[in-house]
Scaffold this motif. Structure first.
Motif, PDB file in Angstrom:
ATOM      1  N   ARG A 110       0.833  -1.208   0.000  1.00  0.00           N
ATOM      2  CA  ARG A 110       0.000   0.000   0.000  1.00  0.00           C
ATOM      3  C   ARG A 110       0.865   1.254   0.000  1.00  0.00           C
ATOM      4  N   LEU A 111       1.952   1.231   0.730  1.00  0.00           N
ATOM      5  CA  LEU A 111       2.861   2.383   0.746  1.00  0.00           C
ATOM      6  C   LEU A 111       3.451   2.627  -0.642  1.00  0.00           C
ATOM      7  N   THR A 115       2.869   6.109  -2.825  1.00  0.00           N
ATOM      8  CA  THR A 115       4.003   6.994  -3.118  1.00  0.00           C
ATOM      9  C   THR A 115       4.521   6.918  -4.549  1.00  0.00           C
ATOM     10  N   VAL A 116       4.056   5.981  -5.340  1.00  0.00           N
ATOM     11  CA  VAL A 116       4.601   5.786  -6.678  1.00  0.00           C
ATOM     12  C   VAL A 116       4.482   7.033  -7.554  1.00  0.00           C
ATOM     13  N   ASP A 117       3.415   7.800  -7.401  1.00  0.00           N
ATOM     14  CA  ASP A 117       3.253   8.995  -8.232  1.00  0.00           C
ATOM     15  C   ASP A 117       3.854  10.251  -7.591  1.00  0.00           C
ATOM     16  N   GLY A 118       4.415  10.098  -6.388  1.00  0.00           N
ATOM     17  CA  GLY A 118       5.050  11.237  -5.718  1.00  0.00           C
ATOM     18  C   GLY A 118       4.072  12.221  -5.107  1.00  0.00           C
ATOM     19  N   ASP A 123      -7.761  10.534  -0.702  1.00  0.00           N
ATOM     20  CA  ASP A 123      -8.200   9.173  -0.415  1.00  0.00           C
ATOM     21  C   ASP A 123      -7.048   8.286   0.088  1.00  0.00           C
ATOM     22  N   GLU A 124      -5.801   8.683  -0.181  1.00  0.00           N
ATOM     23  CA  GLU A 124      -4.634   7.924   0.292  1.00  0.00           C
ATOM     24  C   GLU A 124      -4.205   8.330   1.704  1.00  0.00           C
ATOM     25  N   PRO A 126      -5.625   8.601   4.784  1.00  0.00           N
ATOM     26  CA  PRO A 126      -5.850   7.748   5.961  1.00  0.00           C
ATOM     27  C   PRO A 126      -4.893   6.554   6.029  1.00  0.00           C
ATOM     28  N   ASP A 127      -4.668   5.900   4.881  1.00  0.00           N
ATOM     29  CA  ASP A 127      -3.737   4.763   4.860  1.00  0.00           C
ATOM     30  C   ASP A 127      -2.310   5.218   5.128  1.00  0.00           C
ATOM     31  N   PHE A 128      -1.949   6.359   4.565  1.00  0.00           N
ATOM     32  CA  PHE A 128      -0.599   6.885   4.771  1.00  0.00           C
ATOM     33  C   PHE A 128      -0.372   7.201   6.259  1.00  0.00           C
ATOM     34  N   LEU A 129      -1.354   7.816   6.903  1.00  0.00           N
ATOM     35  CA  LEU A 129      -1.229   8.154   8.330  1.00  0.00           C
ATOM     36  C   LEU A 129      -1.144   6.893   9.195  1.00  0.00           C
ATOM     37  N   LYS A 130      -1.853   5.854   8.803  1.00  0.00           N
ATOM     38  CA  LYS A 130      -1.784   4.574   9.513  1.00  0.00           C
ATOM     39  C   LYS A 130      -0.377   3.968   9.395  1.00  0.00           C
ATOM     40  N   ILE A 131       0.183   4.028   8.214  1.00  0.00           N
ATOM     41  CA  ILE A 131       1.547   3.522   7.997  1.00  0.00           C
ATOM     42  C   ILE A 131       2.548   4.365   8.773  1.00  0.00           C
TER      43      ILE A 131
END
Length: 168
Positions: A110-111, A115-118, A123-124, A126-131
């Protein structure tokens, strides 16, 4: 040697000194540049210690956690940026680290997607904050492991010469 303090709410500096069975006068002799009066003022919280005093006390009292305490509780910059590291047993540190690592392995894909598009889209987020939260846990576990090692070396349980890359 002076009499033992019966004060209830002792500071970490006082308890560290007393664990070495040092009077303030003995500590001042060993510390050389810190007087017993200054030690008393630091221990009674009449004044804050200077960073170099904390480094010297941590070494003299064989308690590296004094440095983290100072940074996380007394230094204005550290209060903002340095987390408090609690002393833990090696087994607990290892289990916490492995549990966090397992979560991060699951979140790795998921990370990469995020981050692939920089860019970080709404929508990303919440998942980013969890990571990010899991990465912070891993960082704390690593800091705990480093503190455990520093304390183990300071106590003489491990020969510091076995770890040539460690400072000192």
């Amino acid at each position: 040697m002076g009499r033992k303090s019966t004060k209830e709410n002792k500071t970490i500096y006082q308890t560290s000194r007393e664990e070495m069975n040092y009077s303030r006068e003995t500590a001042a002799e060993k510390l050389a540049f810190i007087s017993s009066d200054r030690i008393e003022k630091i221990e009674s919280e009449k004044t804050l210690p200077h960073p170099e005093e904390v480094l010297a006390m941590a070494d003299c009292y064989k308690n590296p956690s004094l440095c983290n305490y100072f940074c996380s509780h007394e230094c204005p910059i550290g209060i903002e940026y340095v987390p408090e590291i609690k002393s833990k047993e090696l087994s607990q540190i290892t289990l916490e680290m492995l549990a966090t690592l397992n979560k991060l392995v699951c979140e790795k894909e998921r990370l990469i997607e995020i981050t692939v598009d920089g860019k970080l889209s709404e929508d990303e987020l919440p998942d980013f904050l969890k990571i990010k939260k899991e990465l912070k846990k891993m960082s704390l576990a690593i800091d705990s492991l480093n503190l455990w090692l520093d304390q183990t070396i300071a106590s003489g349980k491990i020969d510091k010469n076995l770890f040539p890359s460690i400072k000192k």
